[in-house]
Design an enzyme around this catalytic site. Structure first.
Site, mmCIF file in Angstrom:
data_model
loop_
_atom_site.group_PDB
_atom_site.id
_atom_site.type_symbol
_atom_site.label_atom_id
_atom_site.label_comp_id
_atom_site.label_asym_id
_atom_site.label_seq_id
_atom_site.Cartn_x
_atom_site.Cartn_y
_atom_site.Cartn_z
ATOM 1 N N LYS A 81 0.281 -1.727 0.211
ATOM 2 C CA LYS A 81 0.179 -0.012 -0.070
ATOM 3 C C LYS A 81 0.736 0.976 -0.251
ATOM 4 C CE LYS A 81 -3.757 1.659 2.698
ATOM 5 N NZ LYS A 81 -4.763 1.666 3.994
ATOM 6 N N SER A 156 -9.018 1.325 3.110
ATOM 7 C CA SER A 156 -8.754 1.949 2.571
ATOM 8 C C SER A 156 -7.281 1.455 1.859
ATOM 9 C CB SER A 156 -7.646 3.214 3.264
ATOM 10 O OG SER A 156 -6.929 2.869 4.172
ATOM 11 N N SER A 180 -9.938 -1.100 6.936
ATOM 12 C CA SER A 180 -9.078 -0.416 5.910
ATOM 13 C C SER A 180 -8.673 -1.953 5.538
ATOM 14 C CB SER A 180 -8.459 0.527 5.583
ATOM 15 O OG SER A 180 -9.271 1.532 5.940
#
Length: 544
Positions: A81, A156, A180
């Site tokens: 990420k 996310s 997330s």
């Protein structure tokens, strides 16, 4: 075999690499080729590091050939990420604010994966600073769900889940502040593990909430998540929340039965707090039956209602992320996406009293949650159902609708999402497995045992090279303030000025729209507290 390399799990690929039946270079090239042809449909990556990956893969191949095998991640490609620092490689947080940010050091997780011999394929899309999204007003588009590219990936850790489901990498890392990791895992049909708070170091990651952030692995199976956790867990003095002490052997949790395990079913999550549809209900009931057949003792359980954890988490976390980005909000608020602003700006309404009240309530709810684990070894409930369309997204939902993942962040324990079925429209559904702090092994055990007797996690979306990206546009954020009264608008203006914010008319509307919900949350936290009512975030001095 080369046509199926993108479907291999970490464990499968590692076994082939260790026995010299598969070359790390061959695997890496296959995944690079896969992304070359399919990535234009998915938008999972912000930065691809193909040249670096091939250099690392050749090094891994040479070491393994020379008998210097480092372990199960040696030669295994992975992606991060874009909130994890990578020395010399863009780490943008998927934001215009940081779109030229190139760190000079690696995050702890990055370094540990390199140490294990893993191969970095690139940096993955997120929501802006792991918070607002999905957004189409940022320098990079949002990731698409490989099962239906008109649909949401969850957030996310959106690119992290999409890359796994699309076959770009067998291993990724995300972060989880209120679901997330588990939300994208549920929506994309992969496995996501949020470890106990502090088990994996957050050093070198862009913070969202100091109180609730967890770093964690995402993969196709729970066995793979255990491999990734084993390699990256451990005390790190650079992270103030890092847990001291030895790392357990998570491989021992990979057992195929659940005999005698006490599992509490949080039925009220999907029947009362957020009533679910028929597909979700049928899938979770079937999963419960499977757990019973594996020897578990199953009984309904209750945690505090979602709404309670929702208010506590939101007041604390929004205050913290607002503080993290305050300088940029004061100087260049227009460079943030509107979705991020819709979430963050209302935090200017929270006072120090609200924050301390929330931390005191945080401790109380953690104590109540721990009582539940006196009766059960593990808890099970649903995810969020099937992924909605991207154009159904409403940023204001962040302030109005709690999700079933955030109580685990409040409780600070481990939790995972595994695929437990599909909706009538063909979208993955997720089952959440929740453990008590420091008992990550039992979460792994339940997920692993479930996946040994079910095939949901083995299903793959059908993706064809050359398929055009479906055009999806989010609707414009409402231009009116929803009828907020003049007193509330005046309060918002005064608090924004006090925080040093210079907001244009559109930004003020975002603040006005969310203000009633933010103020209601702070009001709910104003219960009476005794002098000795302690907050959750107490500090301990190091022992040496």
């Amino acid at each position: 075999m080369s046509t199926a390399l993108h479907t291999l799990s970490i464990a499968q690929a590692s076994a082939l690499i260790r026995t010299h039946k598969l070359s790390p270079v061959e695997l890496t090239r296959a995944l690079i080729d896969r992304a070359d042809t399919i990535e234009p449909q998915i938008n999972a990556f912000i930065t691809r590091t193909s040249e670096l990956a091939l250099v690392q893969a050749k090094q891994a191949e040479a070491e393994i050939s020379a008998g210097r095998w480092r372990g199960p991640l040696h030669g295994i490609p992975f992606a991060l990420k874009d909130t994890y620092d990578t020395a010399g490689i863009l780490t943008s947080g998927h934001s215009r604010v940081a779109m030229t940010r190139i760190p000079n050091r690696d995050a702890a997780v990055t370094w540990k994966m390199y140490r294990a011999g893993a191969v970095l394929l690139g940096k993955l899309s997120s929501h802006e600073f792991a918070h607002g999204g999905p957004s189409f007003d940022l320098p990079w588009p949002p990731a698409r769900n490989p099962w239906n590219t008109t649909c949401f990936t969850g957030g996310s850790s959106s690119g992290s889940a999409a890359a796994l489901a699309a076959g770009f990498a067998p291993a990724t890392f995300g972060s989880d502040t209120g679901g997330s990791i588990r939300g994208p895992a549920s929506f994309c049909g992969i496995t996501g593990l949020m470890p106990t708070y502090g088990l994996i170091s957050r050093a070198g990651t862009i913070p969202n909430s100091f109180t609730f952030d967890h770093c964690g692995p995402m993969a196709r199976t729970m066995e793979d998540c255990a491999i990734l956790l084993q390699a990256t867990a451990g005390h790190d003095p650079q992270d103030a929340a890092s847990i001291p002490g030895p790392v357990p052997n998570y491989h021992t949790a990979l057992r195929q039965d659940l005999k005698g395990l006490r599992i509490g079913i949080l039925r009220h999550y999907w029947e009362e707090d957020q009533p679910a549809g028929d597909d979700v209900r049928a899938a979770i009931e079937e999963a419960i039956f499977v757990l019973q057949s594996l020897g578990a003792v199953v009984q309904d359980a209750r945690m505090p209602p979602l709404r309670e954890a929702f208010g506590i988490k939101t007041v604390i976390a929004e205050t913290e992320i607002f503080t993290v980005h305050l300088n940029a909000l004061q100087q260049r608020a227009g460079d943030f996406g509107l979705d991020f602003l819709q979430r963050v700006l209302p935090a200017c309404l929270f006072s120090s009293i609200d924050y301390v009240n929330a931390t005191r309530e945080h401790r109380k709810i953690m104590q109540r949650m721990s009582k539940v684990f006196e009766q059960f070894d593990i808890l099970v409930t649903t995810g969020q159902g099937a992924a909605p369309r991207l154009d159904a997204h409403n940023p204001l939902n962040f302030w109005t609708k709690p999700n079933p993942f955030l109580p685990s962040n409040v409780a600070a324990g481990p939790a995972a999402s595994v695929c437990n079925g599909f909706s009538s429209s063909g979208m993955p559904l997720g089952m959440q497995i929740i453990g008590k702090p420091f008992d990550d092994a039992t979460v792994i055990r339940v997920g692993y045992a479930y996946q040994q007797v079910t095939d949901w996690h083995k299903k793959r979306p059908l993706l064809s090279p050359g398929t055009p990206l479906h055009s999806v546009e989010l609707g414009a954020i409402a231009a009116d303030d929803g009828g907020v009264d003049e007193r509330t608008r005046s309060l918002c203006d005064a608090m924004a000025r006090r925080a040093g914010l210079d907001l244009d008319d559109g930004m003020r509307v975002l603040l006005y729209r969310a203000a009633p919900y933010a103020l209601e949350m702070s009001q709910r936290l104003k219960s009476a507290h005794d002098y000795d009512s302690m907050p959750a975030n107490m500090f301990q001095l190091p022992s040496n």
